[in-house]
Structures are given as C-alpha cells and as structure tokens.
Write an enzyme that holds these catalytic residues in place. Structure first.
Site, mmCIF file in Angstrom:
data_model
loop_
_atom_site.group_PDB
_atom_site.id
_atom_site.type_symbol
_atom_site.label_atom_id
_atom_site.label_comp_id
_atom_site.label_asym_id
_atom_site.label_seq_id
_atom_site.Cartn_x
_atom_site.Cartn_y
_atom_site.Cartn_z
ATOM 1 N N ASP A 166 0.853 -1.196 0.000
ATOM 2 C CA ASP A 166 0.000 0.000 0.000
ATOM 3 C C ASP A 166 0.888 1.244 0.000
ATOM 4 O OD1 ASP A 166 -3.230 0.550 0.922
ATOM 5 O OD2 ASP A 166 -1.815 2.220 1.062
ATOM 6 N N ILE A 167 0.512 2.222 -0.826
ATOM 7 C CA ILE A 167 1.329 3.440 -0.984
ATOM 8 C C ILE A 167 1.259 4.326 0.259
ATOM 9 C CG2 ILE A 167 -0.414 4.992 -1.992
ATOM 10 C CD1 ILE A 167 1.645 5.625 -4.212
ATOM 11 N N ASN B 13 -13.133 -2.891 2.237
ATOM 12 C CA ASN B 13 -14.036 -1.753 2.337
ATOM 13 C C ASN B 13 -14.974 -1.772 1.135
ATOM 14 O OD1 ASN B 13 -12.875 -0.652 4.713
ATOM 15 N ND2 ASN B 13 -11.176 0.136 3.492
ATOM 16 N N GLY C 78 -15.313 3.836 3.259
ATOM 17 C CA GLY C 78 -14.098 4.500 2.798
ATOM 18 C C GLY C 78 -13.445 3.854 1.597
ATOM 19 N N GLN C 79 -14.200 3.068 0.822
ATOM 20 C CA GLN C 79 -13.589 2.480 -0.382
ATOM 21 C C GLN C 79 -13.225 3.599 -1.355
ATOM 22 O OE1 GLN C 79 -15.968 -0.343 -2.624
ATOM 23 N NE2 GLN C 79 -14.242 -0.897 -3.941
ATOM 24 N N SER C 80 -11.943 3.675 -1.703
ATOM 25 C CA SER C 80 -11.485 4.756 -2.588
ATOM 26 C C SER C 80 -11.060 4.249 -3.954
ATOM 27 C CB SER C 80 -10.334 5.516 -1.926
ATOM 28 O OG SER C 80 -9.258 4.647 -1.650
ATOM 29 N N HIS D 262 -10.226 -5.297 -3.415
ATOM 30 C CA HIS D 262 -8.905 -5.526 -2.832
ATOM 31 C C HIS D 262 -9.081 -5.850 -1.359
ATOM 32 C CE1 HIS D 262 -9.901 -1.242 -2.794
ATOM 33 N NE2 HIS D 262 -9.273 -1.150 -1.629
ATOM 34 N N HIS E 102 -7.175 -5.598 2.157
ATOM 35 C CA HIS E 102 -6.056 -5.032 2.911
ATOM 36 C C HIS E 102 -5.494 -6.120 3.830
ATOM 37 C CE1 HIS E 102 -6.937 -0.640 2.169
ATOM 38 N NE2 HIS E 102 -8.121 -1.137 1.903
HETATM 39 P P1 AMP Z 1 -9.709 1.530 -0.030
HETATM 40 O O1 AMP Z 1 -9.731 2.897 0.585
HETATM 41 O O2 AMP Z 1 -10.184 0.421 0.846
HETATM 42 O O3 AMP Z 1 -10.385 1.538 -1.401
HETATM 43 O O4 AMP Z 1 -8.178 1.195 -0.286
HETATM 44 C C1 AMP Z 1 -7.446 1.726 -1.336
HETATM 45 C C2 AMP Z 1 -6.008 1.672 -0.919
HETATM 46 O O5 AMP Z 1 -5.209 1.849 -2.081
HETATM 47 C C3 AMP Z 1 -5.596 2.760 0.078
HETATM 48 O O6 AMP Z 1 -5.104 2.151 1.260
HETATM 49 C C4 AMP Z 1 -4.507 3.548 -0.673
HETATM 50 O O7 AMP Z 1 -3.459 3.954 0.172
HETATM 51 C C5 AMP Z 1 -4.045 2.536 -1.702
HETATM 52 N N1 AMP Z 1 -3.471 3.104 -2.911
HETATM 53 C C6 AMP Z 1 -3.938 4.148 -3.642
HETATM 54 N N2 AMP Z 1 -3.155 4.344 -4.714
HETATM 55 C C7 AMP Z 1 -2.175 3.403 -4.658
HETATM 56 C C8 AMP Z 1 -1.045 3.106 -5.485
HETATM 57 N N3 AMP Z 1 -0.765 3.795 -6.589
HETATM 58 N N4 AMP Z 1 -0.244 2.066 -5.112
HETATM 59 C C9 AMP Z 1 -0.511 1.357 -3.994
HETATM 60 N N5 AMP Z 1 -1.567 1.591 -3.179
HETATM 61 C C10 AMP Z 1 -2.377 2.607 -3.503
#
Ligand code: AMP
Ligand code: ZN
Length: 120
Positions: A36-37, A93, A99-101, A106, A108
């Site tokens: 994770d970034i 999520n 908080g799914q972004s 995926h 975690h």
């Molecule tokens: P979620 O908020 O559950 O959708 O998780 C998305 C995750 O993706 C977050 O923990 C971010 O930190 C991670 N993320 C976003 N962009 C990247 C990226 N380019 N490489 C690795 N992880 C990322």
C-alpha cells in the site's frame, strides 16, 4: 452482463497491466499483492484479483475460486512478512461509508502492530 476483465479507467487495472508502478509482494496467475502506498501499519499490503471486480458486493458464488485465491495470496504475504503468528487483519471496504477509494476489489493485509477494534 459479465464483469469486464479490465476497466480502462481503473487504477488497480493499470497497476496490474504494469502501466503504473506498484511494489509487487507476490504475483500468481489470478492475483497480485502490492505494497500500500500509504501504509497504516508496519505490514500493509493489498491483495487484488487481476480480473476487474468493482467490490466485494459484486461477488457471486461463481467467483468463489477468485476470492479464495485472493485470501490465499493475502495469507502467504502475511506469513512472508512474519505476522502470521502475531496476527493480522484482512479488510475489504465496500462503498463510501466504509471509505472504499478504489473501485476494484482488494483485501487489505494489516499487521505488525496491535490493531484497534472497532475500526473507526
Ligand atoms: P480503499 O480505501 O479500501 O479503497 O483502499 C485503497 C487503498 O489503495 C488505500 O489504502 C490507498 O493507500 C491505496 N493506494 C492508492 N493508490 C495506490 C497506489 N498507486 N499504489 C498502492 N496503493 C495505492
Ligand atoms: Zn480494475
């Protein structure tokens, strides 16, 4: 309609295709695990099916093997990172309140410290 294999606008589809860099911790035929970034724990990986599935809410029984492959990859990384015995959390999520972004399923993998419960 069948779930498309790939969404051209999806960040994780681009990482899977190698179009955007990502630190790969593990790769199988069906799954990648990346670092994770923005890590929230000493161990924070993301286990991602290569097939584009928008979230766990879109899974059906037909996806059982895909989900098992994602969890198996997550467990392998937890072992490789040395948190299998101390414990770790697998989190999915789903949607805005969770908080799914990134709209590509995926899991975690969080570990390496005591994790609070309930989550915020
Ligand atoms: P979620 O908020 O559950 O959708 O998780 C998305 C995750 O993706 C977050 O923990 C971010 O930190 C991670 N993320 C976003 N962009 C990247 C990226 N380019 N490489 C690795 N992880 C990322
Ligand atoms: Zn995708």
């Amino acid at each position: 309609m069948a779930t498309p294999e790939r969404d051209p606008d999806c960040l994780f589809c681009k990482i899977i295709a190698g179009e955007i860099p990502g630190t790969r911790l593990l790769e199988t035929d069906d799954v990648i695990v990346i670092q994770d970034i923005n890590p929230q724990a000493p161990v924070h990986g993301l286990a991602i099916p290569k097939r584009h599935i928008p979230s766990a809410a879109h899974l059906t029984l037909a996806d059982a093997a895909t989900l098992a492959a994602v969890i198996d990859a997550a467990n392998t990384v937890a072992r490789d990172k040395g948190v299998a015995d101390s414990g770790y959390r697998l989190v999915m999520n789903i949607g805005p309140d969770a908080g799914q972004s990134v709209a590509h399923l995926h899991v975690h993998i969080l570990g390496g410290r005591a994790l609070g419960w309930p989550p915020g």
